[in-house]
Scaffold this active site. Sequence first.
Site, PDB file in Angstrom:
ATOM      1  N   ASP A  15       0.862  -1.187   0.000  1.00 29.86           N
ATOM      2  CA  ASP A  15       0.000   0.000   0.000  1.00 29.86           C
ATOM      3  C   ASP A  15       0.896   1.234   0.000  1.00 29.86           C
ATOM      4  O   ASP A  15       1.717   1.412   0.899  1.00 29.86           O
ATOM      5  CB  ASP A  15      -0.877  -0.035   1.262  1.00 29.86           C
ATOM      6  CG  ASP A  15      -1.858   1.111   1.314  1.00 29.86           C
ATOM      7  OD1 ASP A  15      -2.147   1.702   0.257  1.00 29.86           O
ATOM      8  OD2 ASP A  15      -2.322   1.418   2.429  1.00 29.86           O
ATOM      9  N   ASP A 110      -3.100   2.365  -5.904  1.00 27.81           N
ATOM     10  CA  ASP A 110      -1.906   2.357  -5.041  1.00 27.81           C
ATOM     11  C   ASP A 110      -1.830   1.170  -4.093  1.00 27.81           C
ATOM     12  O   ASP A 110      -1.091   1.204  -3.125  1.00 27.81           O
ATOM     13  CB  ASP A 110      -1.843   3.665  -4.250  1.00 27.81           C
ATOM     14  CG  ASP A 110      -2.768   3.667  -3.053  1.00 27.81           C
ATOM     15  OD1 ASP A 110      -3.921   3.226  -3.215  1.00 27.81           O
ATOM     16  OD2 ASP A 110      -2.329   4.087  -1.985  1.00 27.81           O
ATOM     17  N   GLU A 111      -2.577   0.120  -4.379  1.00 28.39           N
ATOM     18  CA  GLU A 111      -2.659  -0.996  -3.438  1.00 28.39           C
ATOM     19  C   GLU A 111      -2.796  -2.307  -4.193  1.00 28.39           C
ATOM     20  O   GLU A 111      -3.542  -2.360  -5.169  1.00 28.39           O
ATOM     21  CB  GLU A 111      -3.975  -0.846  -2.671  1.00 28.39           C
ATOM     22  CG  GLU A 111      -3.914  -0.675  -1.214  1.00 28.39           C
ATOM     23  CD  GLU A 111      -5.326  -0.651  -0.672  1.00 28.39           C
ATOM     24  OE1 GLU A 111      -5.769  -1.673  -0.147  1.00 28.39           O
ATOM     25  OE2 GLU A 111      -5.995   0.390  -0.815  1.00 28.39           O
TER      26      GLU A 111
HETATM   27 MG   LIG Z   1      -2.442   3.959   0.205  1.00 31.65          MG
END
Ligand SMILES: [Mg+2]
Length: 365
Positions: A15, A110-111
């Site tokens: 993350d 983003d993960e």
């Molecule tokens: Mg994040």
Amino acid sequence: MQDPGGEPRKIIHVDMDAFFASVEQRDHPEFRGRPLVVGGDPDGRGVVASCSYEARAFGVRSAMSTAKAKRLCPDAIFVHPRFEAYQEASLGIREIFHEVTDLVEPLSLDEAYLDVTKNKWNEPMAGKIAIRIKREIKARLSLTASAGVASTLFLAKVASDYRKPDGLTIIPPEEALSFIEKLPVTKLWGVGPATESSLLRIGVRTAGDLRALSPESVRAALGKNGMFLHQLAHGIDPRVVNPHWERKSYGAERTFEKDMTSIGALEAELRELCLEVSESLQQDELRARTITLKIRYGNFETITRGITLARAIDSAERIYDEILHLLQEKTDAGIRPVRLAGVSASQLLGFDQPEQLWFELPEFL
Ligand SMILES: [Mg+2]
């Protein structure tokens, strides 16, 4: 989840830290070390999409109105999002993930989850892989990520959130239960405020409390959803990393030239939107379990109302039935003027995926 040989899987959840804000601070040296808010206009009705750790120190959080963020931190720098820049960084991160394994399941820009049980680096230690991924992200993109390593998706995600920013938390299989023991139930996947209060009523505050109950009493208190949570509390998570779930939702929306006051005209627009969503689902051979209606009223107040179904659907007709129901029961359309309407489908399932891996999550939205 165990593979047929009975060995625990090795899952990494990566993350990025304050992703949009970090990209802005990277690209604008003058923003570094300063409270920064990425989002809508602070004098308008915008919300915070992302904020730097310096802004978080003032209590600013994602999804908060930018007006509130400005009250909390008047000296913050406010910028509009540059999605192309985030998309580009996101592609850079995914490139690194795919150098490790093709079992990558992105959850957002983003993960992602990675199953590294077998991997292209031939590295047996998942912790070492996580360290190397973080190092590559830093070297190539000048951004930091936090990572969690565990034998289930659920714990890997809890672990990546455990220490942030630039964190790494490894939960070896033999420590999984003691780690879960102390977790507040709200950390269990799918627990929202309603489930939390049902759990509090039977004296359950932590995953350990939940584990101590018999399956019968959990079922009595929470129904089927409770059984899934009970499993999680025992460290059992039946979900696997699925690289085909790249798309998390399909949606279509329309802003009207004039605010819509007639419910009939609105229904006709929604029927078309349902058709669009259905066509894209069918094109990608997917069905959806959650259907969501978005309405923006004339005064810009925006609401979303959704329903999660026991069986996944893909036909325009079925989607429209649900949308119509939501429109009639849960909005003021026809009474208040409507400026924008949208339809989206999420909780996607491929045709080859069994339904029983999915559980009732009545408060998912
Ligand atoms: Mg994040």
